[in-house]
Design an enzyme around this catalytic site. Sequence first.
Site, PDB file in Angstrom:
ATOM      1  N   ARG A   1     -29.223  66.590  90.634  1.00  0.00           N
ATOM      2  CA  ARG A   1     -30.040  67.803  90.537  1.00  0.00           C
ATOM      3  C   ARG A   1     -31.531  67.434  90.508  1.00  0.00           C
ATOM      4  O   ARG A   1     -32.368  68.145  91.072  1.00  0.00           O
ATOM      5  CB  ARG A   1     -29.630  68.593  89.295  1.00  0.00           C
ATOM      6  CG  ARG A   1     -28.283  69.302  89.482  1.00  0.00           C
ATOM      7  CD  ARG A   1     -27.682  69.772  88.186  1.00  0.00           C
ATOM      8  NE  ARG A   1     -26.524  70.660  88.391  1.00  0.00           N
ATOM      9  CZ  ARG A   1     -25.744  71.089  87.419  1.00  0.00           C
ATOM     10  NH1 ARG A   1     -25.967  70.729  86.154  1.00  0.00           N
ATOM     11  NH2 ARG A   1     -24.736  71.888  87.679  1.00  0.00           N
TER      12      ARG A   1
ATOM     13  N   ASN B   1     -28.475  74.610  92.080  1.00  0.00           N
ATOM     14  CA  ASN B   1     -28.578  73.265  91.509  1.00  0.00           C
ATOM     15  C   ASN B   1     -27.554  72.302  92.092  1.00  0.00           C
ATOM     16  O   ASN B   1     -27.117  71.369  91.439  1.00  0.00           O
ATOM     17  CB  ASN B   1     -28.508  73.331  89.978  1.00  0.00           C
ATOM     18  CG  ASN B   1     -27.248  74.035  89.511  1.00  0.00           C
ATOM     19  OD1 ASN B   1     -26.390  74.377  90.318  1.00  0.00           O
ATOM     20  ND2 ASN B   1     -27.125  74.234  88.218  1.00  0.00           N
TER      21      ASN B   1
ATOM     22  N   THR C   1     -28.582  71.425  83.881  1.00  0.00           N
ATOM     23  CA  THR C   1     -28.406  72.575  84.768  1.00  0.00           C
ATOM     24  C   THR C   1     -29.638  72.879  85.623  1.00  0.00           C
ATOM     25  O   THR C   1     -29.520  73.087  86.837  1.00  0.00           O
ATOM     26  CB  THR C   1     -28.046  73.824  83.922  1.00  0.00           C
ATOM     27  OG1 THR C   1     -26.905  73.511  83.120  1.00  0.00           O
ATOM     28  CG2 THR C   1     -27.738  75.014  84.804  1.00  0.00           C
TER      29      THR C   1
ATOM     30  N   PHE D   1     -27.423  87.862  85.455  1.00  0.00           N
ATOM     31  CA  PHE D   1     -27.594  87.129  86.717  1.00  0.00           C
ATOM     32  C   PHE D   1     -26.265  86.843  87.420  1.00  0.00           C
ATOM     33  O   PHE D   1     -26.255  86.294  88.526  1.00  0.00           O
ATOM     34  CB  PHE D   1     -28.362  85.817  86.498  1.00  0.00           C
ATOM     35  CG  PHE D   1     -27.684  84.836  85.569  1.00  0.00           C
ATOM     36  CD1 PHE D   1     -26.641  84.033  86.014  1.00  0.00           C
ATOM     37  CD2 PHE D   1     -28.111  84.707  84.245  1.00  0.00           C
ATOM     38  CE1 PHE D   1     -26.022  83.126  85.161  1.00  0.00           C
ATOM     39  CE2 PHE D   1     -27.491  83.795  83.392  1.00  0.00           C
ATOM     40  CZ  PHE D   1     -26.448  83.005  83.855  1.00  0.00           C
TER      41      PHE D   1
ATOM     42  N   ARG E   1     -21.084  64.115  85.088  1.00  0.00           N
ATOM     43  CA  ARG E   1     -22.080  64.997  84.441  1.00  0.00           C
ATOM     44  C   ARG E   1     -23.429  64.279  84.348  1.00  0.00           C
ATOM     45  O   ARG E   1     -24.479  64.883  84.552  1.00  0.00           O
ATOM     46  CB  ARG E   1     -21.611  65.423  83.045  1.00  0.00           C
ATOM     47  CG  ARG E   1     -20.520  66.469  83.037  1.00  0.00           C
ATOM     48  CD  ARG E   1     -20.953  67.831  83.525  1.00  0.00           C
ATOM     49  NE  ARG E   1     -21.746  68.564  82.550  1.00  0.00           N
ATOM     50  CZ  ARG E   1     -21.992  69.876  82.612  1.00  0.00           C
ATOM     51  NH1 ARG E   1     -21.498  70.613  83.618  1.00  0.00           N
ATOM     52  NH2 ARG E   1     -22.727  70.469  81.721  1.00  0.00           N
TER      53      ARG E   1
ATOM     54  N   GLU F   1      -9.809  73.243  85.658  1.00  0.00           N
ATOM     55  CA  GLU F   1     -10.552  73.536  86.895  1.00  0.00           C
ATOM     56  C   GLU F   1      -9.882  72.903  88.115  1.00  0.00           C
ATOM     57  O   GLU F   1      -9.835  73.520  89.193  1.00  0.00           O
ATOM     58  CB  GLU F   1     -11.999  73.050  86.761  1.00  0.00           C
ATOM     59  CG  GLU F   1     -12.785  73.892  85.758  1.00  0.00           C
ATOM     60  CD  GLU F   1     -14.261  73.538  85.682  1.00  0.00           C
ATOM     61  OE1 GLU F   1     -15.014  74.355  85.145  1.00  0.00           O
ATOM     62  OE2 GLU F   1     -14.663  72.453  86.148  1.00  0.00           O
TER      63      GLU F   1
HETATM   64  N1  UDP Z   1     -26.740  79.568  86.117  1.00  0.00           N
HETATM   65  C1  UDP Z   1     -27.748  80.452  86.487  1.00  0.00           C
HETATM   66  N2  UDP Z   1     -28.642  80.895  85.527  1.00  0.00           N
HETATM   67  C2  UDP Z   1     -28.573  80.477  84.231  1.00  0.00           C
HETATM   68  C3  UDP Z   1     -27.547  79.572  83.860  1.00  0.00           C
HETATM   69  C4  UDP Z   1     -26.641  79.130  84.833  1.00  0.00           C
HETATM   70  O1  UDP Z   1     -27.817  80.839  87.643  1.00  0.00           O
HETATM   71  O2  UDP Z   1     -29.407  80.910  83.408  1.00  0.00           O
HETATM   72  C5  UDP Z   1     -25.787  79.088  87.122  1.00  0.00           C
HETATM   73  C6  UDP Z   1     -26.100  77.661  87.594  1.00  0.00           C
HETATM   74  O3  UDP Z   1     -25.828  77.590  88.986  1.00  0.00           O
HETATM   75  C7  UDP Z   1     -25.101  76.835  86.804  1.00  0.00           C
HETATM   76  C8  UDP Z   1     -23.914  77.784  86.722  1.00  0.00           C
HETATM   77  O4  UDP Z   1     -24.476  79.075  86.571  1.00  0.00           O
HETATM   78  O5  UDP Z   1     -24.798  75.601  87.438  1.00  0.00           O
HETATM   79  C9  UDP Z   1     -22.972  77.508  85.566  1.00  0.00           C
HETATM   80  O6  UDP Z   1     -23.694  77.494  84.366  1.00  0.00           O
HETATM   81  P1  UDP Z   1     -23.391  76.421  83.235  1.00  0.00           P
HETATM   82  O7  UDP Z   1     -24.145  76.858  82.023  1.00  0.00           O
HETATM   83  O8  UDP Z   1     -21.927  76.207  83.117  1.00  0.00           O
HETATM   84  O9  UDP Z   1     -24.159  75.111  83.790  1.00  0.00           O
HETATM   85  P2  UDP Z   1     -23.596  73.752  84.442  1.00  0.00           P
HETATM   86  O10 UDP Z   1     -22.335  73.384  83.701  1.00  0.00           O
HETATM   87  O11 UDP Z   1     -23.362  74.021  85.908  1.00  0.00           O
HETATM   88  O12 UDP Z   1     -24.704  72.758  84.233  1.00  0.00           O
HETATM   89 MG    MG Z   2     -20.660  74.547  83.303  1.00  0.00          MG
END
Ligand code: UDP
Ligand code: MG
Length: 160
Positions: free
Chosen positions: A108, A118, A97, A63, A91, A132
């Site tokens: 979210r 999200n 997520t 993806f 967080r 970052e």
């Molecule tokens: N994402 C996605 N598909 C997935 C997992 C993540 O499109 O199966 C995207 C989503 O926008 C997410 C970002 O990738 O916020 C980063 O993923 P991460 O696992 O780091 O999640 P986060 O830290 O943003 O909760």
């Molecule tokens: Mg992340």
Amino acid sequence: MNQDKKLERTLVLLKPNIVMRGLMGEIITRFERKGLRIVGMKMMQLSDALLAEHYAHLVAKPFFPILRNSMQATPVVALCLEGLDVVRVVRAMAGPTNGRDAQPGTIRGDYSVSNQHNVVHASDCVEVAAVELARFFQADEIFELGDLNINRLYALDELD
Ligand code: UDP
Ligand code: MG
């Protein structure tokens, strides 16, 4: 008071979905209402290279191209937020997520029904936040606010 030693900083990105929906102000307001100090804020169009670095843990996922395109659909808003335990606080405010799993009351949970669209990025730990922030901000784009409203936000002994 020694707040500079204790206050943490974290990176938040308001994702293109929120820019397109005209909800930037609403999300920023939630951080301000909470009492987090905005010490850096700008719009940025994210390059392929920056996104490959920022999402290095996802580059190999099927993806990833869709994710990269969605993160480039408009400029994002990058925020540097400051406060005690701010990485953990933000967080928790963001929620998990997938917007469909996120509790109402989280960002979210209130603004997203999607695993990808999200609404926000938030650094996931203190060490990552430092990396970052250096990736998204020049040193002179982050501001020292000193004491400012700090006594209204925290008890004196929390900053000892
Ligand atoms: N994402 C996605 N598909 C997935 C997992 C993540 O499109 O199966 C995207 C989503 O926008 C997410 C970002 O990738 O916020 C980063 O993923 P991460 O696992 O780091 O999640 P986060 O830290 O943003 O909760
Ligand atoms: Mg992340």
